[in-house]
Write a protein that holds these residues in place. Structure first.
Motif, PDB file in Angstrom:
ATOM      1  N   CYS A  72      46.690  28.575  27.208  1.00  0.00           N
ATOM      2  CA  CYS A  72      46.908  29.923  27.734  1.00  0.00           C
ATOM      3  C   CYS A  72      47.056  30.943  26.612  1.00  0.00           C
ATOM      4  O   CYS A  72      46.427  32.015  26.637  1.00  0.00           O
ATOM      5  CB  CYS A  72      48.154  29.948  28.617  1.00  0.00           C
ATOM      6  SG  CYS A  72      47.952  29.172  30.228  1.00  0.00           S
ATOM      7  N   TYR A  73      47.876  30.618  25.616  1.00  0.00           N
ATOM      8  CA  TYR A  73      48.124  31.573  24.539  1.00  0.00           C
ATOM      9  C   TYR A  73      46.945  31.670  23.571  1.00  0.00           C
ATOM     10  O   TYR A  73      46.811  32.679  22.867  1.00  0.00           O
ATOM     11  CB  TYR A  73      49.402  31.206  23.800  1.00  0.00           C
ATOM     12  CG  TYR A  73      50.633  31.763  24.469  1.00  0.00           C
ATOM     13  CD1 TYR A  73      51.031  33.081  24.260  1.00  0.00           C
ATOM     14  CD2 TYR A  73      51.398  30.980  25.337  1.00  0.00           C
ATOM     15  CE1 TYR A  73      52.149  33.607  24.890  1.00  0.00           C
ATOM     16  CE2 TYR A  73      52.515  31.493  25.971  1.00  0.00           C
ATOM     17  CZ  TYR A  73      52.885  32.810  25.744  1.00  0.00           C
ATOM     18  OH  TYR A  73      53.994  33.332  26.373  1.00  0.00           O
ATOM     19  N   GLY A  76      45.269  34.371  25.412  1.00  0.00           N
ATOM     20  CA  GLY A  76      46.066  35.591  25.434  1.00  0.00           C
ATOM     21  C   GLY A  76      46.177  36.269  24.083  1.00  0.00           C
ATOM     22  O   GLY A  76      45.989  37.488  23.980  1.00  0.00           O
ATOM     23  N   HIS A  80      44.516  39.708  22.910  1.00  0.00           N
ATOM     24  CA  HIS A  80      45.416  40.768  22.467  1.00  0.00           C
ATOM     25  C   HIS A  80      44.861  41.494  21.243  1.00  0.00           C
ATOM     26  O   HIS A  80      45.069  42.707  21.075  1.00  0.00           O
ATOM     27  CB  HIS A  80      46.787  40.159  22.144  1.00  0.00           C
ATOM     28  CG  HIS A  80      47.799  41.146  21.646  1.00  0.00           C
ATOM     29  ND1 HIS A  80      48.430  42.057  22.464  1.00  0.00           N
ATOM     30  CD2 HIS A  80      48.281  41.372  20.385  1.00  0.00           C
ATOM     31  CE1 HIS A  80      49.258  42.793  21.755  1.00  0.00           C
ATOM     32  NE2 HIS A  80      49.201  42.400  20.495  1.00  0.00           N
ATOM     33  N   ASN A 144      50.014  39.946  29.108  1.00  0.00           N
ATOM     34  CA  ASN A 144      48.900  40.270  29.998  1.00  0.00           C
ATOM     35  C   ASN A 144      47.571  40.067  29.275  1.00  0.00           C
ATOM     36  O   ASN A 144      47.443  40.400  28.090  1.00  0.00           O
ATOM     37  CB  ASN A 144      48.998  41.722  30.486  1.00  0.00           C
ATOM     38  CG  ASN A 144      50.142  41.923  31.461  1.00  0.00           C
ATOM     39  OD1 ASN A 144      50.347  41.124  32.362  1.00  0.00           O
ATOM     40  ND2 ASN A 144      50.915  42.992  31.267  1.00  0.00           N
ATOM     41  N   ILE A 145      46.602  39.537  30.000  1.00  0.00           N
ATOM     42  CA  ILE A 145      45.262  39.319  29.450  1.00  0.00           C
ATOM     43  C   ILE A 145      44.316  40.275  30.170  1.00  0.00           C
ATOM     44  O   ILE A 145      44.026  40.100  31.354  1.00  0.00           O
ATOM     45  CB  ILE A 145      44.819  37.853  29.634  1.00  0.00           C
ATOM     46  CG1 ILE A 145      45.814  36.916  28.943  1.00  0.00           C
ATOM     47  CG2 ILE A 145      43.412  37.642  29.081  1.00  0.00           C
ATOM     48  CD1 ILE A 145      45.552  35.448  29.200  1.00  0.00           C
ATOM     49  N   ALA A 229      44.735  30.581  32.177  1.00  0.00           N
ATOM     50  CA  ALA A 229      44.921  31.922  31.634  1.00  0.00           C
ATOM     51  C   ALA A 229      43.894  32.887  32.194  1.00  0.00           C
ATOM     52  O   ALA A 229      44.205  34.049  32.490  1.00  0.00           O
ATOM     53  CB  ALA A 229      44.835  31.879  30.108  1.00  0.00           C
ATOM     54  N   ALA A 235      49.655  34.983  30.300  1.00  0.00           N
ATOM     55  CA  ALA A 235      50.183  33.861  29.521  1.00  0.00           C
ATOM     56  C   ALA A 235      51.681  34.049  29.396  1.00  0.00           C
ATOM     57  O   ALA A 235      52.138  35.091  28.926  1.00  0.00           O
ATOM     58  CB  ALA A 235      49.532  33.795  28.142  1.00  0.00           C
TER      59      ALA A 235
END
Length: 329
Positions: A72-73, A76, A80, A144-145, A229, A235
């Protein structure tokens, strides 16, 4: 009907039914079904990955949600910084999961039993509090993605796209695990759970075999997090929390430990039951807990009654009896 015939029957029927869900949702004008079952398939993918170490090697990993969080990260954090290329995100996801799985597995596999469980949990909680402390990426509130993963010819921009991508990956994984289970590596991996000393006596390295399985499992779980994600466009550290690892284990127990399609059935039953109970009462956990407990106490292969229907003795003679994992007694 033997185990292979059972797989030839169940696997295509299961995935045909899953493939029909988006069309049914379109007919009844309920797009929520696509989003919900996309989530079910993602969790089924993660549960199948965990089943490699839990069902085949007998390693109870209570920290596998860590890899979901890493996946997920990976999406994300790159998003970002304006990197929405899906191939780059996927490469980073796989690379990070491999590195973490090798490091964590090298430590955890030095132990066994309750020690292995607690160390995997400890590493998962370490990553959980790490992500909570990273305030530039949302901290405890999550990240937030805003841009979905773009693969050029294909973009995970909606529930339908995520659904079909997960459906295809889950089908390939099920076919792969069906072959892996009876392959030389799979047989040795299962033997490490039954009698590791004898495996070592035959010249195989139990540590290397289990580490390879752990890394493979971690990478596939990370890909499930990658898809999650894109589905939720979010995430959050709760994806790494211990309770998600527990839910994956429960899904495997419901469907049958060590069975290829068991985690898929388990994910469907668990999440559908959860959704139904949420619609009935706000205290759905009080009902969910006893039901899961009863299913867990019923045995390791909760869908054996389906196989019993097809294993009835025929006129040619009695059916060959097999163990719950499909092996001959």
């Amino acid at each position: 009907m033997n185990s292979r015939s059972w797989m030839r029957l169940v696997l295509p029927v299961l995935f045909i039914v899953l493939a029909a869900i988006p069309f049914v949702a379109q007919v009844v004008d309920e797009p929520f079904y696509v989003t919900f079952f996309a989530r079910v398939l993602i969790y089924a993918l993660a549960a199948c990955a965990l089943n490699i170490v839990l069902g085949f090697a007998g390693l109870v990993s209570f920290g596998h949600a860590m890899f979901i969080g890493l996946g997920c990260y990976a999406v994300g954090i790159l998003s970002h910084y304006g990197i929405s290329n899906g191939w780059i995100q996927l490469f980073v996801c796989i690379a990070v999961c491999i590195v973490v799985a090798v490091l964590v597995g090298s430590v955890c596999l030095r132990t066994s039993g309750i020690g292995f469980i607690m160390i995997t949990l400890a590493f998962s909680q370490m990553f959980y509090f790490l992500m909570v402390s990273l305030t530039p990426f949302g901290g405890d509130d999550g990240l937030n993605i805003y841009e979905s993963s773009n693969f050029g010819w294909f973009e995970l921009s909606g529930s339908s796209e995520v659904y079909w991508a997960t459906w295809a990956l889950l089908l390939m994984l099920a076919l792969f695990l069906n072959r892996l289970r009876t392959s030389p590596f799979g047989m040795v991996l299962r033997a490490t759970h039954i009698n590791p000393r004898r495996v070592d006596a035959f010249g195989y390295s139990v540590f290397r075999i289990q580490l390879s399985a752990y890394v493979l499992s971690g990478v596939i779980t990370g890909i499930a997090g990658f898809l999650l994600a894109n589905l939720t466009a979010f995430a959050v550290p709760s994806y790494i929390a211990w309770h998600l690892s527990g839910e994956l284990i429960v899904m495997i127990v419901i469907g049958g430990i060590g069975l290829v399609t068991g985690p898929i059935f388990g994910a469907i039953v668990f999440l559908v039951l959860e959704e139904v109970l949420k619609g009935w009462t706000t205290h759905w956990m009080l009902v969910m807990g006893p039901i899961i407990t009863i299913i867990a106490l019923a045995g390791r292969n909760q869908f054996a009654w389906l196989k019993a229907i097809f294993n009835r003795p025929s006129a040619a003679g009695p059916a060959i009896k097999t163990r719950p994992n499909g092996e001959l007694p």
